[in-house]
Design a protein around this motif. Structure first.
Motif, short mmCIF file in Angstrom:
data_model
loop_
_atom_site.label_atom_id
_atom_site.label_comp_id
_atom_site.label_asym_id
_atom_site.label_seq_id
_atom_site.Cartn_x
_atom_site.Cartn_y
_atom_site.Cartn_z
N VAL A 21 47.42 88.95 17.58
CA VAL A 21 46.50 90.06 17.81
C VAL A 21 46.89 91.28 16.98
O VAL A 21 46.05 91.86 16.29
N ALA A 22 48.17 91.65 17.04
CA ALA A 22 48.62 92.83 16.32
C ALA A 22 50.12 92.76 16.14
O ALA A 22 50.83 92.12 16.94
N ALA A 23 50.61 93.41 15.10
CA ALA A 23 52.04 93.47 14.83
C ALA A 23 52.40 94.85 14.33
O ALA A 23 51.56 95.55 13.75
N MET B 128 45.68 85.40 28.25
CA MET B 128 47.04 85.82 28.58
C MET B 128 47.61 86.46 27.32
O MET B 128 47.53 85.88 26.23
N TYR B 129 48.17 87.63 27.47
CA TYR B 129 48.73 88.37 26.35
C TYR B 129 50.25 88.34 26.41
O TYR B 129 50.84 88.57 27.47
N TYR B 130 50.86 88.05 25.27
CA TYR B 130 52.31 87.94 25.16
C TYR B 130 52.83 88.89 24.08
O TYR B 130 52.20 89.03 23.02
N CYS B 131 53.98 89.49 24.34
CA CYS B 131 54.66 90.19 23.26
C CYS B 131 55.78 89.28 22.74
O CYS B 131 56.27 88.41 23.46
N ALA B 132 56.15 89.51 21.51
CA ALA B 132 57.16 88.66 20.88
C ALA B 132 57.97 89.45 19.88
O ALA B 132 57.45 90.37 19.22
N TRP C 272 51.96 91.30 19.29
CA TRP C 272 51.21 90.88 20.46
C TRP C 272 50.38 89.65 20.10
O TRP C 272 49.74 89.62 19.04
N PHE C 273 50.40 88.67 20.98
CA PHE C 273 49.64 87.45 20.81
C PHE C 273 48.82 87.22 22.08
O PHE C 273 49.12 87.79 23.12
N ARG C 274 47.82 86.37 21.99
CA ARG C 274 47.05 86.03 23.18
C ARG C 274 46.63 84.57 23.13
O ARG C 274 46.52 83.98 22.06
N GLN C 275 46.42 84.03 24.32
CA GLN C 275 45.96 82.66 24.42
C GLN C 275 44.98 82.55 25.57
O GLN C 275 45.33 82.85 26.72
#
Length: 122
Positions: free
Chosen positions: A44-46, A89-93, A32-35
């Motif tokens: 943010v977390a993996a 904004m939170y993104y999963c990757a 999870w990432f955020r911008q």
């Protein structure tokens, strides 16, 4: 590979949210990432492929929990004790093809991204 986030919302400080990310391929670690506006994207977390290893940014450690349900091909981010500075904004990757490493939140190689889900904390 498709990733679809959901669960973003507007909440008051101190509240909780759970983000979900449905994905179509289950063989890699996920993150999870955020911008936030005007800021760089941050990890943010993996979580590892099997779910047994996790990593967190210092800013969310103890408040956020990442998990995955491989049977449902879904990644989660449980967010508690939310703060205004969590607004983003939170993104999963999907994680790198060479697997887990010690710098999972900072390394390159995340190669598929969702469209993002907005979290606003006031």
């Amino acid at each position: 590979v498709q990733l679809v986030e959901s669960g973003g919302d507007s909440v008051q400080a101190g509240g909780s949210l759970t983000l979900s990310c449905e994905y179509t391929e289950n063989s890699r670690c996920m993150g999870w990432f955020r911008q936030a506006p005007g800021k760089e994207r941050e990890g943010v977390a993996a979580v590892s492929t099997g779910g047994g290893t996790t990593a967190y940014a210092d800013s969310v450690k103890g408040r956020f929990t990442i998990s995955r349900d491989s049977a449902k091909n879904t990644l989660y981010l449980q967010m508690d004790s939310l703060k205004p500075e969590d607004t983003a904004m939170y993104y999963c990757a999907r994680g790198p093809s060479d697997g887990w490493s010690l710098n999972m939140l900072a390394r390159a190689g995340y190669d598929s991204w969702g469209q993002g889900t907005q979290v606003t904390v006031s």
